[in-house]
Each structure stands twice: as C-alpha cells, then as structure tokens.
Scaffold this active site. Structure first.
Site, PDB file in Angstrom:
ATOM      1  N   LYS A  11       0.821  -1.220   0.000  1.00 43.44           N
ATOM      2  CA  LYS A  11       0.000   0.000   0.000  1.00 43.44           C
ATOM      3  C   LYS A  11       0.860   1.278   0.000  1.00 43.44           C
ATOM      4  CE  LYS A  11      -3.950  -2.184   2.342  1.00 43.44           C
ATOM      5  NZ  LYS A  11      -4.946  -2.063   3.457  1.00 43.44           N
ATOM      6  N   TYR A  51     -12.487  -2.030  -3.213  1.00 44.55           N
ATOM      7  CA  TYR A  51     -12.987  -2.030  -1.829  1.00 44.55           C
ATOM      8  C   TYR A  51     -14.502  -1.842  -1.759  1.00 44.55           C
ATOM      9  CZ  TYR A  51      -8.424  -2.291   0.483  1.00 44.55           C
ATOM     10  OH  TYR A  51      -7.210  -2.714   0.979  1.00 44.55           O
ATOM     11  N   ASN A 114      -1.936   0.513   6.752  1.00 44.86           N
ATOM     12  CA  ASN A 114      -1.422  -0.742   7.309  1.00 44.86           C
ATOM     13  C   ASN A 114      -0.602  -1.572   6.316  1.00 44.86           C
ATOM     14  OD1 ASN A 114      -3.539  -1.634   5.802  1.00 44.86           O
ATOM     15  ND2 ASN A 114      -4.642  -2.626   7.464  1.00 44.86           N
ATOM     16  N   HIS A 117      -2.225  -5.426   1.708  1.00 41.01           N
ATOM     17  CA  HIS A 117      -3.512  -6.119   1.573  1.00 41.01           C
ATOM     18  C   HIS A 117      -3.236  -7.555   1.182  1.00 41.01           C
ATOM     19  CE1 HIS A 117      -7.364  -7.502  -0.007  1.00 41.01           C
ATOM     20  NE2 HIS A 117      -6.666  -7.950  -1.042  1.00 41.01           N
ATOM     21  N   GLU A 128      -9.761 -10.816  -7.334  1.00 44.61           N
ATOM     22  CA  GLU A 128      -8.830  -9.687  -7.179  1.00 44.61           C
ATOM     23  C   GLU A 128      -7.675  -9.788  -8.166  1.00 44.61           C
ATOM     24  OE1 GLU A 128      -9.912  -9.111  -2.428  1.00 44.61           O
ATOM     25  OE2 GLU A 128      -7.899  -9.751  -2.983  1.00 44.61           O
TER      26      GLU A 128
HETATM   27  P1  ATP Z   1      -7.197  -5.763   3.594  1.00 44.78           P
HETATM   28  O1  ATP Z   1      -8.566  -6.037   3.021  1.00 44.78           O
HETATM   29  O2  ATP Z   1      -6.652  -4.415   3.165  1.00 44.78           O
HETATM   30  O3  ATP Z   1      -6.255  -6.897   3.378  1.00 44.78           O
HETATM   31  P2  ATP Z   1      -8.096  -6.598   6.183  1.00 44.78           P
HETATM   32  O4  ATP Z   1      -8.767  -7.713   5.439  1.00 44.78           O
HETATM   33  O5  ATP Z   1      -7.150  -6.938   7.279  1.00 44.78           O
HETATM   34  O6  ATP Z   1      -7.308  -5.652   5.172  1.00 44.78           O
HETATM   35  P3  ATP Z   1     -10.629  -5.209   6.175  1.00 44.78           P
HETATM   36  O7  ATP Z   1     -11.582  -5.312   7.286  1.00 44.78           O
HETATM   37  O8  ATP Z   1     -10.899  -5.936   4.892  1.00 44.78           O
HETATM   38  O9  ATP Z   1      -9.177  -5.596   6.755  1.00 44.78           O
HETATM   39  O10 ATP Z   1     -10.439  -3.660   5.866  1.00 44.78           O
HETATM   40  C1  ATP Z   1      -9.884  -3.225   4.634  1.00 44.78           C
HETATM   41  C2  ATP Z   1      -8.956  -2.073   4.878  1.00 44.78           C
HETATM   42  O11 ATP Z   1      -9.719  -0.943   5.292  1.00 44.78           O
HETATM   43  C3  ATP Z   1      -7.931  -2.269   5.991  1.00 44.78           C
HETATM   44  O12 ATP Z   1      -6.779  -2.961   5.596  1.00 44.78           O
HETATM   45  C4  ATP Z   1      -7.606  -0.854   6.365  1.00 44.78           C
HETATM   46  O13 ATP Z   1      -6.677  -0.281   5.451  1.00 44.78           O
HETATM   47  C5  ATP Z   1      -8.964  -0.172   6.204  1.00 44.78           C
HETATM   48  N1  ATP Z   1      -9.678  -0.109   7.482  1.00 44.78           N
HETATM   49  C6  ATP Z   1     -10.295  -1.138   8.104  1.00 44.78           C
HETATM   50  N2  ATP Z   1     -10.858  -0.748   9.268  1.00 44.78           N
HETATM   51  C7  ATP Z   1     -10.569   0.577   9.371  1.00 44.78           C
HETATM   52  C8  ATP Z   1     -10.858   1.587  10.340  1.00 44.78           C
HETATM   53  N3  ATP Z   1     -11.560   1.308  11.448  1.00 44.78           N
HETATM   54  N4  ATP Z   1     -10.390   2.837  10.101  1.00 44.78           N
HETATM   55  C9  ATP Z   1      -9.690   3.134   8.980  1.00 44.78           C
HETATM   56  N5  ATP Z   1      -9.396   2.237   8.023  1.00 44.78           N
HETATM   57  C10 ATP Z   1      -9.816   0.985   8.212  1.00 44.78           C
HETATM   58 MG    MG Z   2      -9.980  -7.425   3.711  1.00 45.73          MG
END
Ligand code: ATP
Ligand code: MG
Length: 140
Positions: A11, A51, A114, A117, A128
């Site tokens: 990212k 997303y 973070n 992904h 994806e």
């Molecule tokens: P990813 O899908 O990016 O691999 P993940 O599966 O661990 O991450 P998801 O719940 O799918 O987490 O959330 C997608 C992304 O949205 C997260 O990686 C993060 O970048 C963002 N995100 C999730 N929760 C929050 C939050 N509470 N505040 C801000 N951003 C968030």
């Molecule tokens: Mg996710």
C-alpha cells in the site's frame, strides 16, 4: 494442502517509505513466491471497485483516498496454502494487535495505513487477481 495463488497489494504508506524490498523479503522468507508484480498508480475507480465490499463503512472514503494517494505494488503470490499463509505473514488489520514478526507489526503506521492487503479467501483471490492481471502476466 494445495498450491494456491493469492493477491497482495503493497500500500501507499509502504511504497512511500521505500519498504517494497523489505516486505518482499518477508513474503519470500515465508515461502511464498512472487509470480507477478507491477507498480501502479491506482485510479479512483479501481480503488472504489476493489474495496466495494466496504462501501457502506464509515472509513470507505478515507480508504479510497489513501489507496490513490501514491503508487502501490500489486502482486500475485503463489505457494502452499497461500491465502491463509499470507494473512498470517501480514498480521492483524490493526498493527497494535499484530503479532511479532508480521509485516503489519514491523511496518504499518495505523489501522488505515497498514502497509499491505491480502485476499481473505480463494474465491476473492481469483477475483482480485483478475482485476489487475491477465493469465499471460503470471509466470507460473
Ligand atoms: P485488507 O482487506 O486491506 O487486506 P483486512 O482484510 O485486514 O485488510 P478489512 O476489514 O478488509 O481488513 O479492511 C480493509 C482495509 O480498510 C484495511 O486494511 C484498512 O486499510 C482499512 N480499514 C479497516 N478498518 C478501518 C478503520 N476502522 N479505520 C480506517 N481504516 C480501516
Ligand atoms: Mg480485507
């Protein structure tokens, strides 16, 4: 266990801090092979589509803005049990909760920024990968 492919994104927070090589080393040390990768500037439309599942969440706008704020590296990773293995290597979404030695523990700045992904299921991995790569891009 079967050989699988999963989809990864390094990212903007990580590409901006020149962490692509460090993250790739962690991926390879875990036994996952990078079989395709490309550095791209995600468009607003690509990030929104990617997303879409989070469209109703309060952080959606912020997430799309973040993912388009700087280049990302999109990747296809291959290996035994690749989907679950990469989720393990990434660590918890919130770096404060991520285990020692995981990418998010070592690199992530916050729950939003973070660093990586990874697909959460084999079915989503296929969808994806298909959004960003054609079969001809992937050196199996
Ligand atoms: P990813 O899908 O990016 O691999 P993940 O599966 O661990 O991450 P998801 O719940 O799918 O987490 O959330 C997608 C992304 O949205 C997260 O990686 C993060 O970048 C963002 N995100 C999730 N929760 C929050 C939050 N509470 N505040 C801000 N951003 C968030
Ligand atoms: Mg996710």
């Amino acid at each position: 266990m079967a050989t699988e492919r999963t989809f990864s994104i390094i990212k903007p927070d990580a590409t901006e801090r020149n962490l692509t090589g460090k993250i790739n080393a962690m991926i390879e040390e875990a036994g996952l092979r990078i079989v395709a990768q490309r550095r791209i500037q995600m468009t607003d439309a690509q990030a929104k589509r990617f997303y879409d599942v989070h469209a109703e969440r309060p952080f959606y706008g912020e997430l799309v803005e973040f993912m388009t704020s700087a280049p990302v590296v999109v990747q296809v990773l291959e290996g035994e049990n690749a989907v679950a293995k990469y989720r393990e290597v990434m660590g918890a979404t919130n770096p404060a909760e991520a285990a020692e030695g995981t990418i998010r523990k070592e690199c992530a700045l916050s729950i939003g920024e973070n660093s990586v992904h990874g697909s959460d299921s084999l079915e989503n991995a296929k969808l994806e990968i298909g959004q960003f790569f054609s079969e001809a891009d992937i050196a199996g």
